[in-house]
Design an enzyme around this catalytic site. Sequence first.
Site, mmCIF file in Angstrom:
data_model
loop_
_atom_site.group_PDB
_atom_site.id
_atom_site.type_symbol
_atom_site.label_atom_id
_atom_site.label_comp_id
_atom_site.label_asym_id
_atom_site.label_seq_id
_atom_site.Cartn_x
_atom_site.Cartn_y
_atom_site.Cartn_z
ATOM 1 C CG ASP A 105 29.276 -3.149 19.123
ATOM 2 O OD1 ASP A 105 28.888 -2.280 19.927
ATOM 3 O OD2 ASP A 105 29.061 -3.089 17.899
ATOM 4 C CG ASP A 163 24.509 -0.754 20.200
ATOM 5 O OD1 ASP A 163 24.563 0.447 19.877
ATOM 6 O OD2 ASP A 163 25.374 -1.590 19.883
#
Length: 213
Positions: free
Chosen positions: A172, A186
């Site tokens: 991330d 995401d």
Amino acid sequence: MAEAERIIDTPDIPDAEGADGAAAQQPAEGTAAPAEASDGEGAAADGTGGGKGKRKILVLFVVSVVAYLLDLISKMIVVAKLEHQAPIEIFGDWLKFDAIRNAGAAFGFGEAFTIIFTFIAAAVIVVIARLARKLYSLPWAIALGLLLGGALGNLTDRIFRAPGVFEGAVVDFIAPAHFAVFNLADSAIVCGGILIVILSFKGLDPDGTVHKD
């Protein structure tokens, strides 16, 4: 006398022929037209419907590949250039690029259930692949393509990244202020999910039909 009979009887001959002809021709025209129309409609349903279905599957495939490649390339750059480095400010404190490894689900939730999330992602991919066979809606194709690309992106991390197969931590890097850190996979999953909710509220099914509750 014979001439008079001929003159009297003559008008009856065309009328009879006309009646017979009309009676003979009318059923032929009436029966032929529906048969042709039904054949035409059947051909349109078989040819055009199948072609539209294939085009929607192609859209799903293209959207999923684009979403997957964007996520994969962005993660490769982040791991090579940003990991173990100071966060990069994009819009001051409002948005930064900050590389982290996430063992949980999207946005860092549920880090203790890495393997479960891995199998959930795999199940989502299987469901989308099965649903694609009955796909005739362009918005649904885009939504499912986003879901598929996002699921594949994070599933790739789960399988190939440390600490091990099916337990890998997802990369991330998008870090908005006062919010969880996430990635492009995401984002694709969330956008696809939102689009599916909207389509469901509007009554549009994946097969292109519209239902009213």
